[in-house]
Design a protein around this motif. Sequence first.
Motif, PDB file in Angstrom:
ATOM      1  N   THR A 111       0.763  -1.344  -0.614  1.00  0.00           N
ATOM      2  CA  THR A 111      -0.022  -0.463  -0.025  1.00  0.00           C
ATOM      3  C   THR A 111       0.977   1.177  -0.124  1.00  0.00           C
ATOM      4  OG1 THR A 111      -0.156   0.340   2.501  1.00  0.00           O
ATOM      5  CG2 THR A 111      -1.275  -0.988   1.167  1.00  0.00           C
ATOM      6  N   LEU A 112       2.103   0.899  -0.286  1.00  0.00           N
ATOM      7  CA  LEU A 112       3.151   1.837   0.578  1.00  0.00           C
ATOM      8  C   LEU A 112       3.021   3.067  -0.723  1.00  0.00           C
ATOM      9  CD1 LEU A 112       6.108   0.687   1.537  1.00  0.00           C
ATOM     10  CD2 LEU A 112       4.701   1.879   3.294  1.00  0.00           C
ATOM     11  N   ASP A 113       2.999   4.181  -0.583  1.00  0.00           N
ATOM     12  CA  ASP A 113       3.603   5.052  -2.025  1.00  0.00           C
ATOM     13  C   ASP A 113       4.552   5.959  -1.898  1.00  0.00           C
ATOM     14  OD1 ASP A 113       3.110   7.284  -3.732  1.00  0.00           O
ATOM     15  OD2 ASP A 113       3.271   8.898  -2.120  1.00  0.00           O
ATOM     16  N   PRO A 114       5.330   5.442  -2.668  1.00  0.00           N
ATOM     17  CA  PRO A 114       6.198   5.937  -3.325  1.00  0.00           C
ATOM     18  C   PRO A 114       7.568   6.793  -2.432  1.00  0.00           C
ATOM     19  CG  PRO A 114       6.449   4.067  -4.538  1.00  0.00           C
ATOM     20  CD  PRO A 114       4.774   4.725  -3.847  1.00  0.00           C
ATOM     21  N   TYR A 309     -11.862   2.448  15.664  1.00  0.00           N
ATOM     22  CA  TYR A 309     -10.619   1.903  15.363  1.00  0.00           C
ATOM     23  C   TYR A 309     -10.429   1.369  14.252  1.00  0.00           C
ATOM     24  CZ  TYR A 309      -7.349  -2.492  16.236  1.00  0.00           C
ATOM     25  OH  TYR A 309      -6.177  -3.179  16.308  1.00  0.00           O
ATOM     26  N   GLN A 310      -9.430   0.793  13.931  1.00  0.00           N
ATOM     27  CA  GLN A 310      -9.413  -0.360  13.095  1.00  0.00           C
ATOM     28  C   GLN A 310      -7.783  -0.392  12.342  1.00  0.00           C
ATOM     29  OE1 GLN A 310     -10.767   0.405   8.435  1.00  0.00           O
ATOM     30  NE2 GLN A 310     -10.756  -1.707   7.708  1.00  0.00           N
ATOM     31  N   PRO A 311      -7.018  -1.910  12.752  1.00  0.00           N
ATOM     32  CA  PRO A 311      -5.897  -2.151  12.362  1.00  0.00           C
ATOM     33  C   PRO A 311      -5.514  -1.937  10.826  1.00  0.00           C
ATOM     34  CG  PRO A 311      -7.473  -4.122  13.143  1.00  0.00           C
ATOM     35  CD  PRO A 311      -8.078  -2.892  13.399  1.00  0.00           C
ATOM     36  N   PRO A 312      -4.384  -1.651  10.874  1.00  0.00           N
ATOM     37  CA  PRO A 312      -3.582  -1.500  10.398  1.00  0.00           C
ATOM     38  C   PRO A 312      -3.258  -2.142   9.282  1.00  0.00           C
ATOM     39  CG  PRO A 312      -1.394  -0.932  11.879  1.00  0.00           C
ATOM     40  CD  PRO A 312      -3.496  -1.246  12.361  1.00  0.00           C
ATOM     41  N   HIS A 313      -3.065  -2.108   7.546  1.00  0.00           N
ATOM     42  CA  HIS A 313      -2.621  -3.414   6.652  1.00  0.00           C
ATOM     43  C   HIS A 313      -1.622  -2.208   6.123  1.00  0.00           C
ATOM     44  CE1 HIS A 313      -6.360  -1.638   4.385  1.00  0.00           C
ATOM     45  NE2 HIS A 313      -5.279  -2.203   3.216  1.00  0.00           N
ATOM     46  N   ILE A 314      -0.443  -2.888   5.138  1.00  0.00           N
ATOM     47  CA  ILE A 314       0.070  -2.732   4.044  1.00  0.00           C
ATOM     48  C   ILE A 314       0.306  -3.769   3.375  1.00  0.00           C
ATOM     49  CG2 ILE A 314       2.341  -4.135   4.740  1.00  0.00           C
ATOM     50  CD1 ILE A 314       4.349  -1.803   5.386  1.00  0.00           C
TER      51      ILE A 314
END
Length: 511
Positions: A111-114, A309-314
């Motif tokens: 999900t990262l934005d470079p 609250y929502q856990p993150p995800h990558i």
Amino acid sequence: MGAIFFLATLGGIAFYVQEQSIPEDRDELRKPATVLPNVVEDNAPPPLAWRDRLDLGAITLTPILEANAPTPAPAQANPGAPAEGGAELNVDPAKALYVQDLADGHRLLYTLDPVLHESAQTIFRNRELPYAAAVVLDLRDNAVLAFAGHSSMDPQVDPLEILTTAWAPAASTFKLVTAASLIENGAATPDSKVCFHGGLQGITDELLKDNPSLDTRCESLSNAIAHSYNLVLAKLTLGHLDQRQLDETASSLLYQTEIPFEFALEPSPAHIPADANSRAKVAAGFWHVDLSPVHGAILASIFARGGIYQPPHIIAQVVGPDGSDLTPPLPDHSRALAQSVADQVGAMMVGTTKYGTARDSFRDPQGVEFIPAYDVAGKTGSLTGKRDPVLNYNWFVGYAPADRPEIAFAVILANPAKWRIKAHYAARRLVQIYLERREAINEARAARLGLDKLDLPARDPETGALIARASAKPKPSPEPSDEAASANEAPEAAEELPPVPGPLPSLPGLD
């Protein structure tokens, strides 16, 4: 050994807000009271085929192609991990995403934005910081947009550890928990005032006692959050919060809690003392509470999302060796705080950047705003060590824009004795970069990964809306005897597109 040295190096830390200091006997990072035991789940489900092979050092920049564009030749990569600042040659990071290819044929889309991710790394490298971390979350679903860990003091320390372990005391970021607990329990409002004297370099038992002849300064809870006034939070806690109440609020805000994530996260410990004076000092941000950078961003996201609250995800997508989509479902959300509580604390956090402890990073000496169109909500936290190596630790957690949040973030810096930048400066730069790239980030989140490329769905030429396309699964070739029948078959159903990112959704039914 790197991990042991890392924690030992950080063992000599004194906590301060506005140049706070504490007694030598408190000058430890991990006191036995704050260390959580390792929890082993006997009946834990087996890991997914790809889950235990996530590796930030193996991700590569992969260009996002327009629909039906030809697949380019593989890009040449620079040596070194992208997470440490490397980038593939001939690939524009503004039009790419990170992909990890596993040896067994699985493909993982991150999900990262470079651009945002690498900007954080560049800030850390250019300022020659010994240790630093930045986490940025997309508040629509808490997808991780930046996940930058940095370690130059000890090359053996894995940057991932700096992101996922609770290695630094929470300091004054814990004031957000205290403020939420005071409001939640009806003990205070943002306008509640406390009179005090002293307390800028520490809180003694004597300062906690009301003394009308000396307590000539009176400040509201709202100003105490913005300016990090220790005694306001401490005295309000002393008079109105018991151990159970503060502990329950800390737990609801994920302290002492396993937070699900693709990378293992160490729980952030919070020991709330039974002794009233000690509890008041903890509530103001002194000792007994540690925080990981990921948890710091999640904490900010709860206030930004009105208590949700929502856990993150990558991981955005997982493609199996046969082209099948193996992407796990998004983590469920739940209510951590009442919306009224989250909104009141969030409003107080805006004061931190408008006139409080982070003002200098958001306004020039003449008062001109660096981000004129938007307010930013945040909370600072600072601490300085007394033992070698003397490092200045600096937190900033928050979200932006304040009135319609899109991202939450946490930045922690470990500066030399003569610090170069503070965390709120780095956070402000990341907010600016995000706002410049928000449309490109939205577009990239619709990209879909296949066996040989990463592309965007086609768009309707008139409306610009994304158009669903055929499933990525390969079609089996029909048998010769079935040739006529297959010619009359209905076309395969179009793959359901991921939701196009938009405003933060309302989350009903969680009151």
